[in-house]
Design an enzyme around this catalytic site. Sequence first.
Site, mmCIF file in Angstrom:
data_model
loop_
_atom_site.group_PDB
_atom_site.id
_atom_site.type_symbol
_atom_site.label_atom_id
_atom_site.label_comp_id
_atom_site.label_asym_id
_atom_site.label_seq_id
_atom_site.Cartn_x
_atom_site.Cartn_y
_atom_site.Cartn_z
ATOM 1 N N GLU A 44 3.491 -8.001 7.298
ATOM 2 C CA GLU A 44 2.166 -8.559 7.034
ATOM 3 C C GLU A 44 2.175 -9.736 6.058
ATOM 4 O OE1 GLU A 44 -0.653 -5.449 6.126
ATOM 5 O OE2 GLU A 44 -0.658 -4.757 8.203
ATOM 6 N N TYR B 154 -5.816 -2.631 13.578
ATOM 7 C CA TYR B 154 -6.634 -1.484 13.165
ATOM 8 C C TYR B 154 -8.070 -1.610 13.663
ATOM 9 C CZ TYR B 154 -2.771 -0.069 10.145
ATOM 10 O OH TYR B 154 -1.558 0.345 9.664
ATOM 11 N N ASP C 244 0.828 -1.201 0.000
ATOM 12 C CA ASP C 244 0.000 0.000 0.000
ATOM 13 C C ASP C 244 0.866 1.256 0.000
ATOM 14 O OD1 ASP C 244 -2.330 1.504 0.055
ATOM 15 O OD2 ASP C 244 -2.345 1.598 2.245
ATOM 16 N N GLU D 133 1.764 -1.163 14.052
ATOM 17 C CA GLU D 133 0.927 -0.261 13.256
ATOM 18 C C GLU D 133 -0.431 -0.124 13.933
ATOM 19 O OE1 GLU D 133 0.382 -1.102 9.119
ATOM 20 O OE2 GLU D 133 2.521 -1.539 8.760
#
Length: 604
Positions: free
Chosen positions: A411, A466, A160, A502
Amino acid sequence: MLKPRSTATRELVNLDGIWRFAVARDSACEPWTGPLDTRLEAPVPASYNDLFTDSAIRDHVGRVWYQRPVRVPRGWAGERVLLRVDAATHEGTVYVDDVLVARHVGGYTPFEADITEHVRPGGEFRLTIGVNNELTRVTMPPGSITVTQDGRRKQTYLHDFYNYAGLARSVWLYSKPAVHVDDITIVTGLDGATGTVDYSVETNAPAPVRVRALDAHGTEVAAAEGPNGTLRIDDVTPWRPGAAYLYDLVVDVLDGDGEVVDTVTEQFGVRTVEVRGSRFLINGEPFYFTGFGKHEDTPVRGKGHDDAYLVHDFQLMEWIGANSFRTSHYPYAEEVMEFADRHGIVVIDETAAVGLNLAVEAGLLGTPPRATFSDETFGDDTRAAHAQAIRELIARDKNHPSVVMWCIANEPSSNERGAREYFEPLVELTRTLDPTRPVTYAAVMFATHENDLIADLFDVLCVNRYYGWYIATGDLATAERYLEGDLRGWAGTFGKPIMVSEYGADTLPGLHSMWDAPWTEEYQLAYLEANHRAFDRIDALVGEHVWNFADFQTSNSIHRVGGNKKGVFTRERHPKAAAHALRRRWLPLGGRKPSPTGEYLKTE
């Protein structure tokens, strides 16, 4: 690989500036055989994508060419002449006049060529560098290329951030003597008030070696002879987070008469790193990470290194109370690592292995899921490229005191069949290359303490989470409960230090609401507060890295409008409201862990 430096026996010429530039339109052409047929020019260092108004250049998939004349200093007679490229994203081919002298795959680590036999001191040569931006299943990061109905080649990838390409870091010409130092390895320790410095010097030919350690004032504090040994520095000043102290290791190569034929200086800091139970220790003291995942990303320059942004970014990290960052998701320029060394900022150093997760592809594109780890997707040849990326990262950054941990992937699909077979050899390789630093990876949200297949292989568990953004969006009470339960699961299952590597929420600067409305500055503040309350209740947590330091560019996608907006600073480095909130939280901590009551937790 030693970074070239100017010394009493070596000289250095920087080749940065404006180069001729051309996009490869015909794979059969050989532009290195003469002057580039082009009106375009491009700066080095810089990514080329955002420089020009022609979208065909920005979207080009394949090779581009840089060219410039280079004159070898006439005083270099009898010396070896080398050409070094700090990075060519993602593949570089280098020609001296008509001769191919180097080819390197891997967009974020340096490579060089000995061109002594192809040039003459005082003479000029034509330097041509081809840079290929293609990503495939055997590159780091991986990607794939398709051809559209109208014949255009299209690059897709699973990470990303925008696939900026070109010569984003410096190019150098340098000299070194016929007999010279090839490499230096430094490993430090602490024995009470005494610092220990294990050193190993590699030379290109057998020769006597003399080693001296100098303090910050240039005073000799230890010395030894021989290519391998241990120096002891009495009353040592350790390198500490926020209080950097650097020594110089001066290495002299001697001839038979005891005269110096080569001299190289490598800076180092004396410090130790250790994982003990669920604590992360620097110099035997518990350390709590505060900071960010970052990106090398600025307007116009893309991933081009810029010293002004380097200084300003570190100033902003100091202002906000950040003591650390992760080089997400690739090795950063060596100038960044050196700056961190000098200013006491702690670094988690990461390879470019991002995108080893085909479950993300299925989720974003709505396509049937494919196995991530297989001969047809990411198999032995992918792992070989990954292993080479690890080797080059450690070879470049092993002597930096700021680097306290290696992160070998971001990830990956660590909950999928085949993950352990893929990663176990890579963890073993990393520990073999450097047994002194902990090894980690950053786990994706799909991977939990119940289904992750590789967590037990690593020293520290970094998790990207997240809750409140991608899960329980807008429901921060639920998100906080989910997050606490998730972290307690990792802590209870593995008994290792845990770090949230993150967490963040996309935020448009200037967008406001009275309610918890995602994308507003108020929501980013409330999101961070909910995360922090959960963090402070987890004793095994050793750090928090917000995603991201600043907004950054991504590929064209309906999922990203103008890039990723999770920065607490805008892409131009203006603070959002969250930056001030983080400053209030982080500045008082000073590397210590907070508690739910606002006191500092006992860390012994």
